[in-house]
Design a protein around this motif. Structure first.
Motif, short mmCIF file in Angstrom:
data_model
loop_
_atom_site.label_atom_id
_atom_site.label_comp_id
_atom_site.label_asym_id
_atom_site.label_seq_id
_atom_site.Cartn_x
_atom_site.Cartn_y
_atom_site.Cartn_z
N ILE A 1 0.86 -1.18 0.00
CA ILE A 1 0.00 0.00 0.00
C ILE A 1 0.90 1.23 0.00
CG2 ILE A 1 -1.87 1.23 1.17
CD1 ILE A 1 -2.44 -1.43 2.65
N SER A 2 0.75 2.08 -1.00
CA SER A 2 1.58 3.28 -1.13
C SER A 2 0.71 4.52 -1.14
CB SER A 2 2.41 3.24 -2.42
OG SER A 2 3.12 2.04 -2.54
N GLN A 3 1.15 5.56 -0.43
CA GLN A 3 0.45 6.84 -0.48
C GLN A 3 1.01 7.64 -1.66
OE1 GLN A 3 -0.35 9.18 3.18
NE2 GLN A 3 0.64 10.87 2.09
N LEU A 4 0.13 8.05 -2.59
CA LEU A 4 0.56 8.77 -3.79
C LEU A 4 0.55 10.27 -3.60
CD1 LEU A 4 -1.31 6.70 -6.54
CD2 LEU A 4 1.02 6.41 -5.68
N SER A 5 -0.46 10.79 -2.92
CA SER A 5 -0.55 12.23 -2.70
C SER A 5 -1.49 12.49 -1.54
CB SER A 5 -1.07 12.95 -3.96
OG SER A 5 -2.39 12.54 -4.28
N ARG A 6 -1.39 13.71 -1.00
CA ARG A 6 -2.23 14.06 0.14
C ARG A 6 -2.46 15.56 0.16
NH1 ARG A 6 -3.66 12.20 5.18
NH2 ARG A 6 -2.67 10.20 4.70
N SER A 7 -3.70 15.96 0.45
CA SER A 7 -4.03 17.35 0.71
C SER A 7 -4.91 17.38 1.94
CB SER A 7 -4.77 17.97 -0.49
OG SER A 7 -6.06 17.38 -0.64
N GLU A 8 -5.41 18.55 2.30
CA GLU A 8 -6.25 18.64 3.50
C GLU A 8 -7.54 17.85 3.35
OE1 GLU A 8 -6.99 22.61 4.63
OE2 GLU A 8 -4.89 23.12 4.99
N SER A 9 -8.03 17.72 2.12
CA SER A 9 -9.34 17.08 1.93
C SER A 9 -9.28 15.76 1.16
CB SER A 9 -10.29 18.03 1.19
OG SER A 9 -9.74 18.41 -0.06
N VAL A 10 -8.20 15.51 0.41
CA VAL A 10 -8.13 14.32 -0.45
C VAL A 10 -6.79 13.61 -0.25
CG1 VAL A 10 -8.23 13.44 -2.80
CG2 VAL A 10 -9.59 15.44 -2.18
#
Length: 296
Positions: free
Chosen positions: A3-12
């Motif tokens: 499982i890899s995290q690709l991107s992150r923002s405050e809402s998505v």
């Protein structure tokens, strides 16, 4: 499984899942997504790297979808698995409820008719509006669908869920209205399809990755834009894309509804997806919606 995290923002937040999703590994997936889902963030889970999923893994994906997680980039294999119901218990409950309601309808129970209309109108109206793009016509189509369903009750023997049966009748009512419309000038779809150079190679390499429209519509931040782009497609291609990608009809069902061959459905759908991608890229060229995320 990875499982890899690709991107992150405050809402998505976007994750990618790779490998085998089984009963033993599904708890690891829950742990990775639980905090973000619990915090109310929009979670997008890309499944293009999943090579196998057992029954427990598929059930876990259904549960995540019900919790608000967006599933994207499925292979054809995984997409077919996810077309089924969420769980056997849910299937049994729905069947029992349908059987009871159908029996009441057959006996002319007015409360049963009111229940059927109340529980299904909003969903069916949304289906008709997607196809007809006119609220008044959509309401008329849904009314016609309920009238057709009531007349056809003696011939309905519960081969499918009542909601599925009503959906099919509503799609037919909307398509009949589309056929009765006068032809209007539209942009040729050829203007929206990929171009090739003199050697037969893609003139635009990015055009080879065509996203399925139901995935694009699940991405909350782009939903309005995608709907507007779908509405710009020529009628025949817009309709086939809605039937296959949004209303989830299979190739044979779509062909039967439209009176064309299954092969024609496949060709039109592929061209419609290519054209939609072109429209999206013209509007927002840097958006992740143009990534290669195809669902068969």
């Amino acid at each position: 499984m990875r499982i890899s995290q690709l991107s992150r923002s405050e809402s998505v937040v976007r994750f990618r899942l790779e490998g085998r999703l089984t009963q033993q590994t599904s708890s690891e997936l829950d742990g990775a997504l639980a905090a973000d889902l619990g915090a109310g963030r929009a979670v997008l889970l890309e499944l293009g790297g999943v090579t196998f999923a057992d029954a427990a893994g598929v059930e876990r994906l259904h549960a995540l979808r019900a919790a608000g997680c967006v599933l994207a980039g499925c292979s054809g294999y995984l997409a077919e698995l996810l077309r089924g119901e969420a769980a056997p218990a849910a299937r049994r409950t729905a069947t029992a409820a349908d059987t009871g309601l159908l029996a009441r309808l057959r006996h002319g129970d007015e409360a049963a008719f009111a229940e059927l209309v109340e529980h299904n109108t909003a969903r069916l109206l949304a289906v008709a509006k997607r196809l007809l793009r006119n609220e008044d016509e959509a309401r008329d189509a849904v009314q016609e669908a309920f009238l057709s369903a009531f007349k056809a009750l003696p011939t309905f023997h519960g081969e499918s869920k009542l909601s599925t049966w009503l959906h099919r009748i509503t799609v037919n009512a909307a398509l009949m209205r589309l056929r009765s419309r006068k032809h209007r000038a539209e942009q040729p779809i050829e203007d929206l399809l990929p171009r090739f150079d003199e050697d037969g190679a893609w003139a635009d390499p990015a055009a080879d990755g065509v996203a399925a429209s139901h995935e694009l519509l699940e991405q909350r931040e782009t939903r309005v834009l995608v709907r507007r782009c779908i509405d710009q497609l020529p009628e025949a291609y817009r309709t086939i894309l809605l039937l296959r990608d949004i209303e989830d009809l299979d190739t044979g069902e779509a062909a039967e509804r439209l009176g064309i061959t299954p092969n024609a459905v496949k060709i039109r759908l592929h061209r419609a997806r290519q054209a939609l991608k072109t429209l999206l890229e013209r509007t927002m060229p840097d958006s992740p919606v143009s990534a290669d995320a195809h669902v068969a």
